[in-house]
Design an enzyme around this catalytic site. Structure first.
Site, mmCIF file in Angstrom:
data_model
loop_
_atom_site.group_PDB
_atom_site.id
_atom_site.type_symbol
_atom_site.label_atom_id
_atom_site.label_comp_id
_atom_site.label_asym_id
_atom_site.label_seq_id
_atom_site.Cartn_x
_atom_site.Cartn_y
_atom_site.Cartn_z
ATOM 1 N N SER A 13 0.887 -1.359 0.126
ATOM 2 C CA SER A 13 0.095 0.217 -0.273
ATOM 3 C C SER A 13 1.231 1.173 0.157
ATOM 4 C CB SER A 13 -0.670 -0.253 1.222
ATOM 5 O OG SER A 13 -1.327 1.580 1.364
ATOM 6 N N ASN A 184 -3.783 8.017 5.549
ATOM 7 C CA ASN A 184 -2.835 8.948 5.469
ATOM 8 C C ASN A 184 -3.226 10.202 5.778
ATOM 9 O OD1 ASN A 184 0.050 10.425 4.316
ATOM 10 N ND2 ASN A 184 -1.463 10.591 3.499
#
Length: 197
Positions: A13, A184
């Site tokens: 990822s 994130n």
């Protein structure tokens, strides 16, 4: 007592990579402990009915631009995707479980993420993983052998199942106690919770 942030991620990822470059500094700012927890993103998708962004042509077209924008925003090296992106990260994630067991999860994870997303290396290659394990202070042959044991396979599966049971549907996923944050771009909210007495 310091708060703990659980960081669930998968080495395939790129957004987990971006998070991995921020969480240790976040820990220093907040005094929190970061618990790095590899899981299988494919297993999470399967269990939740979610699909990878790259499976949607419009999202796939935007994905690389977004990743490059984030890397620039964070002052990171130019982002590169491996030729075999998205990679089969099963072996890397199992090796991450071994690194965690041996107290080397942070240097190992940073080495794997940087190899994949700044050098475009193939993290499915056992020889590449052995070199990354060595660089992180692990004994490569022993670590790779350990990663193939049923105990490590089961531990990775438990991480994946636990994350799903707690509400995860993608990577990276963070938990501070029972509170979940996805992505994130949600680390600012994680930091706020960790900084609250």
């Amino acid at each position: 007592m310091a708060k703990t942030c659980e960081f669930f991620f998968d080495y395939a990822s790129p957004y987990s990579y971006l998070a991995s470059e921020q969480v240790e500094a976040l820990a220093k700012r907040t005094g929190a402990d970061i618990r790095w927890r590899p899981f299988l993103l494919g297993g999470v998708y399967k269990a939740t009915g979610n699909v990878p962004p790259i499976s949607n042509s419009s999202k796939a077209a935007y994905l690389f631009k977004d990743l490059v924008d984030w890397a620039r925003h964070l002052g990171l090296p130019e982002l590169r995707l491996p030729e075999n992106f998205p990679s089969n990260s099963l072996r890397a994630n199992r090796l991450g479980m071994v690194a965690a067991e041996q107290g080397r999860i942070v240097p190992f994870s940073q080495a794997v993420f940087r190899a994949a997303f700044t050098e475009g290396k193939d993290i499915t290659d056992p020889a590449a993983l052995a070199e990354l394990a060595r660089a992180a202070g692990l004994e490569p042959e022993k670590a790779l052998a350990r990663s193939e044991t049923q105990e490590i396979k089961d531990a990775l599966r438990r991480n994946t199942d636990e994350a799903v049971a707690r509400g995860a549907f993608g990577a990276p996923t963070f938990f501070v106690g029972d509170e979940m944050f996805f992505g994130n771009d949600r680390l600012m909210f994680v930091e706020r919770v960790l900084s609250t007495p």
